[in-house]
Design an enzyme around this catalytic site. Structure first.
Site, mmCIF file in Angstrom:
data_model
loop_
_atom_site.group_PDB
_atom_site.id
_atom_site.type_symbol
_atom_site.label_atom_id
_atom_site.label_comp_id
_atom_site.label_asym_id
_atom_site.label_seq_id
_atom_site.Cartn_x
_atom_site.Cartn_y
_atom_site.Cartn_z
ATOM 1 N N GLY A 47 0.861 -1.179 0.000
ATOM 2 C CA GLY A 47 0.000 0.000 0.000
ATOM 3 C C GLY A 47 0.890 1.219 0.000
ATOM 4 O O GLY A 47 1.858 1.283 -0.748
ATOM 5 N N GLU A 48 0.602 2.158 0.860
ATOM 6 C CA GLU A 48 1.400 3.385 0.941
ATOM 7 C C GLU A 48 1.974 3.454 2.357
ATOM 8 O O GLU A 48 1.230 3.654 3.317
ATOM 9 C CB GLU A 48 0.483 4.578 0.619
ATOM 10 C CG GLU A 48 1.216 5.830 0.265
ATOM 11 C CD GLU A 48 2.278 5.654 -0.802
ATOM 12 O OE1 GLU A 48 1.996 5.030 -1.846
ATOM 13 O OE2 GLU A 48 3.401 6.135 -0.585
ATOM 14 N N SER A 49 3.296 3.269 2.440
ATOM 15 C CA SER A 49 3.896 3.148 3.770
ATOM 16 C C SER A 49 3.752 4.411 4.603
ATOM 17 O O SER A 49 3.611 4.330 5.825
ATOM 18 C CB SER A 49 5.374 2.755 3.647
ATOM 19 O OG SER A 49 6.066 3.698 2.871
ATOM 20 N N CYS A 79 6.229 -5.248 0.442
ATOM 21 C CA CYS A 79 6.303 -3.937 -0.210
ATOM 22 C C CYS A 79 6.210 -2.807 0.821
ATOM 23 O O CYS A 79 7.147 -2.616 1.578
ATOM 24 C CB CYS A 79 5.243 -3.849 -1.307
ATOM 25 S SG CYS A 79 5.679 -2.649 -2.566
ATOM 26 N N ARG A 105 12.664 3.750 -1.081
ATOM 27 C CA ARG A 105 11.279 3.719 -1.576
ATOM 28 C C ARG A 105 11.237 4.015 -3.070
ATOM 29 O O ARG A 105 12.070 4.745 -3.590
ATOM 30 C CB ARG A 105 10.423 4.747 -0.838
ATOM 31 C CG ARG A 105 10.287 4.460 0.645
ATOM 32 C CD ARG A 105 9.382 5.477 1.316
ATOM 33 N NE ARG A 105 8.056 5.445 0.713
ATOM 34 C CZ ARG A 105 7.286 6.527 0.579
ATOM 35 N NH1 ARG A 105 7.697 7.695 0.987
ATOM 36 N NH2 ARG A 105 6.104 6.412 0.010
ATOM 37 N N ILE A 132 5.190 -3.435 -7.568
ATOM 38 C CA ILE A 132 4.317 -2.290 -7.805
ATOM 39 C C ILE A 132 4.894 -1.095 -7.039
ATOM 40 O O ILE A 132 4.845 -1.052 -5.816
ATOM 41 C CB ILE A 132 2.873 -2.569 -7.335
ATOM 42 C CG1 ILE A 132 2.324 -3.834 -8.015
ATOM 43 C CG2 ILE A 132 1.974 -1.367 -7.618
ATOM 44 C CD1 ILE A 132 0.994 -4.306 -7.450
ATOM 45 N N ARG A 133 5.481 -0.176 -7.771
ATOM 46 C CA ARG A 133 6.162 0.979 -7.147
ATOM 47 C C ARG A 133 6.954 0.511 -5.923
ATOM 48 O O ARG A 133 6.837 1.039 -4.824
ATOM 49 C CB ARG A 133 5.141 2.065 -6.766
ATOM 50 C CG ARG A 133 4.560 2.771 -7.990
ATOM 51 C CD ARG A 133 3.455 3.739 -7.646
ATOM 52 N NE ARG A 133 2.309 3.054 -7.092
ATOM 53 C CZ ARG A 133 1.945 3.067 -5.814
ATOM 54 N NH1 ARG A 133 2.636 3.758 -4.940
ATOM 55 N NH2 ARG A 133 0.892 2.404 -5.413
ATOM 56 N N HIS A 168 4.921 -8.602 -4.236
ATOM 57 C CA HIS A 168 3.575 -8.925 -3.739
ATOM 58 C C HIS A 168 3.251 -10.406 -3.924
ATOM 59 O O HIS A 168 2.533 -10.754 -4.862
ATOM 60 C CB HIS A 168 2.534 -8.087 -4.488
ATOM 61 C CG HIS A 168 2.502 -6.656 -4.087
ATOM 62 N ND1 HIS A 168 1.638 -6.172 -3.128
ATOM 63 C CD2 HIS A 168 3.245 -5.601 -4.496
ATOM 64 C CE1 HIS A 168 1.845 -4.884 -2.959
ATOM 65 N NE2 HIS A 168 2.812 -4.497 -3.783
ATOM 66 N N GLU A 170 1.151 -12.126 -2.508
ATOM 67 C CA GLU A 170 -0.300 -12.363 -2.381
ATOM 68 C C GLU A 170 -1.022 -12.194 -3.718
ATOM 69 O O GLU A 170 -2.182 -12.574 -3.845
ATOM 70 C CB GLU A 170 -0.896 -11.443 -1.304
ATOM 71 C CG GLU A 170 -1.114 -9.992 -1.696
ATOM 72 C CD GLU A 170 0.156 -9.144 -1.734
ATOM 73 O OE1 GLU A 170 1.271 -9.689 -1.614
ATOM 74 O OE2 GLU A 170 0.014 -7.918 -1.913
HETATM 75 N N1 GLN Z 1 5.542 2.912 -3.049
HETATM 76 C C1 GLN Z 1 4.913 2.448 -1.847
HETATM 77 C C2 GLN Z 1 5.569 3.051 -0.619
HETATM 78 O O1 GLN Z 1 6.575 3.668 -0.711
HETATM 79 C C3 GLN Z 1 4.954 0.933 -1.747
HETATM 80 C C4 GLN Z 1 4.150 0.336 -2.886
HETATM 81 C C5 GLN Z 1 3.494 -0.970 -2.578
HETATM 82 O O2 GLN Z 1 3.306 -1.362 -1.421
HETATM 83 N N2 GLN Z 1 3.077 -1.625 -3.615
HETATM 84 O O3 GLN Z 1 5.047 2.908 0.450
#
Ligand code: GLN
Length: 184
Positions: A47-49, A79, A105, A132-133, A168, A170
């Site tokens: 997600g977004e840390s 992630c 990141r 993913i990013r 990921h 999952e």
């Molecule tokens: N770019 C997100 C972050 O810095 C991590 C991306 C992800 O969990 N898929 O938190």
């Protein structure tokens, strides 16, 4: 056994489904009161840390989770979850800081932000990696086992009962990493 899945933001449902498929009971952690339920291990999803980390702090969940991880509770961070575990984040502070690594990141940049690869993970071949990013680990302390590298960069580690992966698992059909986690 019961796995608690951090469910503040991000891709937590996919972990719950995978764990249920493997016969594990799951509960969701959304607030500090949820920590009172019994659970044996923890998943920190992607997600977004920064969002997840700030919420963990505001909700008073950082210190109690850190204590349990330091006491040996198994944890799988994927992630953003890896970033939450990292002791150091380049150019930033850290959140739980229980895993002695430094992460970068969005390490693959914007254009290469999301991609799929396969590679080895510990003794296993042909493990699918969906990024993913994603971050990668720029530095790991000596006591950390490096389990996976992608393009030379560290994408998966284990340190005691903590597993951190930049991808990921999952989202791919391969369930070996979840099985490893459930065996801890
Ligand atoms: N770019 C997100 C972050 O810095 C991590 C991306 C992800 O969990 N898929 O938190």
């Amino acid at each position: 056994m019961t796995t608690a899945v951090l469910a503040l933001q991000g891709a937590f449902i996919e972990h719950e489904r995978r764990l249920a498929d493997l016969g594990e009971r799951t509960i969701e952690l959304r607030c500090a009161e949820d920590l009172a339920q019994p659970f044996d291990r923890l998943v920190l999803p992607g997600g977004e840390s920064t969002v997840q980390g700030k919420l963990l702090g505001e909700l008073g969940m950082l210190a109690p989770l850190r204590e349990r991880i330091e006491a040996g509770m198994p944890v799988l961070g994927t992630c953003a979850g890896l970033i939450l575990l990292a002791r150091r984040i380049e150019g930033d502070g850290g959140w739980l800081q229980t895993l002695p690594v430094t992460v970068r990141r969005n390490a693959y940049g914007r254009q290469l932000g999301s991609f799929h690869a396969t590679g080895t993970f510990g003794a296993w071949d042909d493990v699918p990696f969906t990024f993913i990013r994603a971050p990668f680990i720029v530095e790991a302390d000596n006591a950390v086992d490096v389990l996976a590298r992608v393009r030379g960069d560290i994408a998966g580690v284990r340190f005691g009962n903590q597993i951190g992966v930049a991808f990921h698992p999952e989202l791919d059909p391969d369930d070996r990493i979840h099985q490893l986690f459930l065996s801890l």
